[in-house]
Design an enzyme around this catalytic site. Structure first.
Site, short mmCIF file in Angstrom:
data_model
loop_
_atom_site.label_atom_id
_atom_site.label_comp_id
_atom_site.label_asym_id
_atom_site.label_seq_id
_atom_site.Cartn_x
_atom_site.Cartn_y
_atom_site.Cartn_z
N LYS A 42 62.93 -13.61 67.24
CA LYS A 42 64.11 -12.82 66.85
C LYS A 42 65.25 -13.01 67.85
CE LYS A 42 61.42 -9.62 64.13
NZ LYS A 42 60.44 -8.59 64.10
N TYR A 92 62.35 -15.51 57.06
CA TYR A 92 61.86 -14.57 58.09
C TYR A 92 60.40 -14.87 58.46
CZ TYR A 92 60.18 -10.34 60.28
OH TYR A 92 59.57 -9.47 61.17
N TYR A 114 59.76 -2.86 71.09
CA TYR A 114 59.45 -1.86 70.05
C TYR A 114 59.81 -0.48 70.58
CZ TYR A 114 56.78 -6.02 68.82
OH TYR A 114 56.41 -7.31 68.57
N1 GLU Z 1 55.86 -11.22 61.61
C1 GLU Z 1 55.62 -9.93 62.15
C2 GLU Z 1 55.96 -8.89 61.12
O1 GLU Z 1 57.00 -8.94 60.54
C3 GLU Z 1 56.46 -9.75 63.39
C4 GLU Z 1 56.00 -8.58 64.14
C5 GLU Z 1 56.27 -8.63 65.60
O2 GLU Z 1 55.90 -9.60 66.29
O3 GLU Z 1 56.88 -7.67 66.04
O4 GLU Z 1 55.19 -8.01 60.85
#
Ligand code: GLU
Length: 304
Positions: free
Chosen positions: A66, A188, A240
């Site tokens: 990202k 994505y 997060y």
């Molecule tokens: N591909 C994962 C999802 O969208 C990414 C999650 C992550 O690494 O935060 O659930």
């Protein structure tokens, strides 16, 4: 600074303190990864390299990608990007839907799934062939043409990505996704499936420690001011709902992914990538987090 010695000492410490946590299982392809793998690679802005453990084993970088999609969209759109996605920490899990209702489809930041899906929509509008052009951008950042998507991971995410589909549809209902939902989600899922070793990830990330210039081909990707802003977003939003804890304990801007990777930068000095697949309850690598806390304490270097 003897980085190799500090990496070695810290690595041995962490190995001896057990390996709590669990690998991510909601993406079936990630559920089968051996949780005991553990690698580290540090590259300085002078291209000096230090590593330990499984630093040459490829893994799924997941949400760390990202940062690259944000850098690409920011490079193309500049400050207009912030009309579509905000720069505030969410304090919520990475795949949360709840704030979007209140915020009328403007994701809190580009590091959570909602924000990254909007960035994918923006890139879908801007690029001729989003998956190909984005991969080319990442290869230029890293100076490495062998970097690629892992199709098995992308397919596994596609087969189980109901929550991401919900996010995309919800955002679309507010008008903040312009392209076909399936095309945006496919992009994505591919972005999340990028596979890299710790060495490759540190090399790809080092432009963020180097005022926006890659070390490979000496290409300018972002201006120093743009680079500062991406690092600021990582610092406040990169872990997060544990971004405060990471900043408090480690003191570096960085980004984690549910594959167990963490990439972080000490601006003007180095980038470092760690991979250990067992995650804590917030989705961050247990050993990666612990390693970086001890590493920045031992080096006495952080952005503070
Ligand atoms: N591909 C994962 C999802 O969208 C990414 C999650 C992550 O690494 O935060 O659930």
């Amino acid at each position: 600074m003897n980085y190799q010695k500090i990496i070695d000492e810290t690595y041995v410490d962490i190995l001896s303190s057990g390996n709590p946590g669990k690998v991510a299982t909601y993406i079936p392809e990630l559920g089968g990864v051996n949780p005991d793998q553990f690698g580290v690679h540090l590259i300085t802005v002078n291209n000096e390299n230090y590593s330990a453990g499984d630093s040459e084993t490829p893994f799924s970088i997941q949400s760390i990608a990202k940062v690259f999609s944000l850098a690409m969209a920011y490079k193309h759109l500049g400050a207009k990007l912030w009309d579509r996605v905000d720069v505030e920490p969410s304090g919520n899990p990475f795949n949360s839907l709840v704030q979007l209702e209140h915020d009328e489809g403007i994701p809190r930041n580009p590091m959570i799934n909602a924000g990254a899906i909007v960035i994918c929509d923006i890139l879908t509008t801007l690029l001729d062939e989003p998956k190909r052009d984005f991969l080319e951008f990442v290869r230029q950042l890293s100076g490495n043409n062998s970097i690629n998507y892992d199709r098995n991971v992308a397919e596994s995410e596609d087969a189980t990505g109901f929550r991401n589909a919900a996010l995309a549809n919800f955002i679309r209902s507010f008008g903040n996704i312009k392209n076909d939902i399936d095309v945006v989600l496919d992009f994505y899922f591919h972005l999340c499936s990028l596979s890299m070793t710790c060495r490759e990830l540190a090399e790809t990330f080092v432009f963020l420690a180097n005022n926006g210039r890659t070390l490979f081909g000496d290409r300018r990707v972002l201006t120093p001011s743009e680079t500062k802003r991406i690092n600021a977003i990582m610092l406040t939003c990169g872990f997060y709902d544990e971004a405060g804890e990471f900043t408090y304990r480690v003191g570096l801007p960085g980004k984690s992914g549910v594959g167990g990777g963490i990439a972080a930068v000490q601006p003007l000095s180095y980038s470092i990538a760690i991979w250990s697949p067992s995650l804590n309850a917030h989705g961050n690598s247990v050993r990666g987090f612990e390693f970086l806390e001890r590493f920045t304490t031992r080096t006495g270097e952080s952005i503070f």
